[in-house]
Design an enzyme around this catalytic site. Structure first.
Site, short mmCIF file in Angstrom:
data_model
loop_
_atom_site.label_atom_id
_atom_site.label_comp_id
_atom_site.label_asym_id
_atom_site.label_seq_id
_atom_site.Cartn_x
_atom_site.Cartn_y
_atom_site.Cartn_z
N GLU A 305 0.17 -1.23 -2.85
CA GLU A 305 0.24 -2.31 -1.85
C GLU A 305 -1.14 -2.91 -1.54
O GLU A 305 -1.63 -2.84 -0.41
CB GLU A 305 0.91 -1.80 -0.57
CG GLU A 305 2.35 -1.38 -0.81
CD GLU A 305 3.08 -0.93 0.44
OE1 GLU A 305 2.45 -0.84 1.51
OE2 GLU A 305 4.30 -0.68 0.35
N GLU A 424 8.73 1.29 -4.83
CA GLU A 424 9.27 1.84 -3.59
C GLU A 424 10.45 0.98 -3.18
O GLU A 424 10.40 -0.25 -3.29
CB GLU A 424 8.24 1.82 -2.45
CG GLU A 424 7.04 2.72 -2.63
CD GLU A 424 6.08 2.63 -1.45
OE1 GLU A 424 6.48 2.08 -0.39
OE2 GLU A 424 4.93 3.08 -1.58
#
Length: 692
Positions: A305, A424
């Site tokens: 991220e 994810e």
């Protein structure tokens, strides 16, 4: 366990029938490289023995009811047992005596007999089919005896990784994946965020449950020395290596990364390019060197991220492109298996927005490296993911967000030969420590849909599990039905319904109740209570996709009509998992007066068998009150929280922090459909409330 290898070679040489006057012929090699209960992986090599082909279509018939669930290097469609694989954009041409390869994951039951014949562009490849190995013969049935070669993982045989240089096959072989969340990424150490120490037994259990890859999020910032060397602490590195070794021994693909480093120090890259780059290089050089001799089943992900301070999205795109490029360069430079190891590159924020995808696609194109994959994360439509703004159900907003995201990543990457890992995914608010935020049935619909839409777009998914799915201390699923839906979605569809709770009154007459089925292409088989089938006509009627439970059946199922769940039935379909429906007795909840402060205020509530769905808060003029003032519906648990044991609804300090002094009307929505209102008055830190 079944671990056979099936090979079929078929040869033909004939004329193309429609006036082309071109010699046609082919040889097809079909091999099952890995097989486990209910699933298998197959590789298909097609050799063109005739004139060059530009655009190909390979057809065959499965003799034992097998189905293709995920394919790579081809687009596969099915009609019953007939299967067609067509080329993708980058492998349409097959020269004379050249070979094109594709592969797929499939499902089976009973037997996994090899196809007997193939066609190439409609021309039969006539020849002699191979013979299935004994372990995959039609007479073989699934066994519970471990394969002799599967000593590391009693539940499944080991698999051979696809050859280096075939990233589509590698990523497909990683499906499905599981995250060891809030563990090696926890700050400051492995158990700091509530999970136990990782054991090999845990990893063996994960593999036994059908997972084929594991993502190890790892935060390094607390485990290395100062500049300029940033030497990784030997104890920490050895611990990481131990878990990697255990995972590989359990026949799992493994993905490691830099995790919370993304916001701890890498986010300062735009203002400190030299410092951040040196640290980034030092860490990845040490990791690449440590693992360069490891199996190709170990995969590197550059950063989790990625985010950057004081930048626009476009500037962030440039920053992560530069760091991704540096990552690829330095890993490749360490040699060994790193020369061809699969490397996974994220978008900015691992976002699925088209602009972020386009930026990563451009960066991958510039790198000109054949062994790269893209990754994004997916937590669904935000109002549904956290239960705010009335996002209580899996509705068209959630569906469109899901389909739109998966279509974008497929069309941007997969359609151009670049595999995608959804590194994810889950819902942000699904958490065993905060029950009730997401209604269970609505969550099950989401799980089913994610599995289907990812599978049909050849996306590999890695479930984010920080302990909310698998109880690691006991090695059991916290909700077996949730896992059952997850597992089914890897290979097939399951039927669902508009509701999974039928509320009936605590007293008085119980009326018939209709439920809309979501068949998802399946056939409804009936309703069951345990092992007893309910009677069609007497207990329920069916009209199209609507099932109506009769008054008599519901009265019987309600039993003594005590508050709460009185009984459960299930709708069964032609395949997939059944859909559970709870019959619940309730009466409208009641509330009473309360006095408290902005830091401690609870509304006495008799729930009387009902459950809270959401809460609205408005001022006297009808405008939204409290946080997120663009909607009257407040965030479940963040602003309010039911306590069914204590018989209260708690209003959080975070809610009052953004409420003006004066009167606020609260509307509580319950899953039975009941709505009740309550009025609070805030004056400084004092709060009073009364039922309306």
């Amino acid at each position: 366990m079944l671990a056979g290898s099936v090979a079929a070679v078929l040869v033909a040489s004939m004329m193309v029938p429609v006036g082309a006057q071109a010699a046609a012929g082919c040889r097809v090699s079909y091999a099952v490289s890995s097989q486990w209960p209910g699933g298998f992986t197959a590789a298909v090599d097609v050799t063109n023995l005739g004139d060059p082909v530009n655009g190909w279509r390979v057809g065959w018939t499965f003799p034992s009811g097998q189905r293709v669930t995920q394919a790579w290097n081809a687009t596969v469609t099915s009609s019953g047992s007939q299967v067609t694989a067509t080329n993708v954009s980058y492998n349409a041409a097959i020269g004379t005596n050249a070979t094109v390869s594709f592969g797929f994951n499939g499902s089976w039951s009973g037997s996994n007999t090899a196809p007997a014949a193939f066609t190439l562009n409609g021309v039969a490849c006539t020849g002699t089919g191979g013979t299935p190995s004994p372990s995959a013969s039609p007479s073989t049935t699934p066994s519970t005896t471990p394969s002799p070669t599967a000593t590391a993982s009693p539940s499944t045989p080991p698999t051979t990784p696809p050859p280096a240089g075939d990233p589509m096959a590698t990523v497909a072989a990683m499906q499905p994946g599981w995250n060891l969340g809030n563990t090696l990424d926890a700050i400051p150490d492995e158990t700091a965020w509530g999970n136990p120490l990782t054991t090999q037994a845990l990893l063996r259990h994960v593999r036994s449950q059908g997972y084929r890859s594991i993502r190890l999020p790892i935060t390094w910032s607390n485990h290395h020395g100062p500049a300029p060397d940033y030497t990784i602490d030997a104890t920490w590195l050895n611990r990481v290596r131990q878990i990697v070794d255990w995972s590989l021994a359990e026949d799992l693909y493994v993905m490691i990364n830099l995790h919370h480093d993304s916001w701890q120090w890498l986010n300062t890259y735009p203002a400190d390019r030299t410092g951040v780059t040196n640290r980034y290089r030092a860490l990845w050089t040490q990791l690449a060197t440590t693992f360069r001799g490891y199996s190709p089943k170990l995969v590197f992900e550059s950063i989790n991220e990625p985010q950057f301070t004081d930048t626009t999205d476009e500037q962030g795109d440039t920053a992560i492109r530069e760091l991704n490029a540096e990552f690829v360069r330095l890993v490749r430079a360490t040699g060994g298996n790193n020369a061809t190891r699969l490397l996974v590159l994220p978008t900015l924020h691992t976002s699925g927005e088209q602009a972020r995808l386009d930026a990563l696609a451009a960066g991958i194109d510039q790198l000109d490296d054949p062994n790269l994959a893209a990754t994004v994360h997916f937590y669904g439509w935000w109002p549904f993911s956290v239960n705010i703004a009335g996002g209580t159900r899996y509705d068209t907003n959630v569906e469109q967000d899901l389909v739109g995201t998966f279509d974008r990543v497929h069309d941007t990457f997969v359609a151009h030969g670049i595999p995608v890992i959804i590194g994810e995914w889950a819902l942000l608010a699904w958490d065993h420590t905060r029950p009730g935020i997401i209604e269970r049935g609505e969550f099950l619909k989401y799980l089913e849909a994610v599995g289907y839409h990812a599978r049909t777009r050849n996306l590999t998914t890695m479930l984010w599990d920080a302990g909310q799915f698998l109880n690691r201390a006991e090695l059991r699923w916290r909700d077996q039905g949730v896992y059952d839906m997850l597992k089914a979605s890897w290979t097939t569809r399951s039927g669902t319904a508009s509701i999974d709770q039928v509320y009936v009154p605590r007293t008085g007459t119980i009326s018939a109740r209709s439920i809309t089925l979501n068949l998802n292409g399946l056939t409804f088989r009936g309703l069951w209570q345990g092992g007893t089938q309910l009677a069609n006509g007497a207990d329920y009627t069916v009209s199209g996709s609507t099932v109506t439970l009769t008054s008599a059946a519901l009265t019987r199922l309600a039993g003594n009509r005590a508050y709460g769940v009185n009984s459960s039935i299930e709708a069964r379909f032609s395949q997939g998992v059944p859909w559970r429906i709870d019959v619940i007795s309730s009466e409208p909840p009641t509330q009473s007066a309360a006095t408290g402060t902005t830091s401690s205020f609870a509304i006495p509530t008799q729930f009387r068998g009902d459950q809270l769905a959401t809460m609205e808060a408005t001022y006297a003029d009808g405008s939204p009150a409290g946080p997120a003032n663009w909607t009257p519906y407040k965030e479940f648990w963040g602003n309010f929280q039911p306590d069914y044991t204590a018989g209260t609804i708690i209003l959080k300090p975070e809610f009052f922090a953004e409420v003006n002094d004066g009167t606020v009307t609260l509307t509580f929505h319950f899953w039975s459909g009941t709505k009740i209102t309550y009025r609070i008055t805030k004056s400084g830190t004092t709060v009073t409330g009364a039922a309306t």
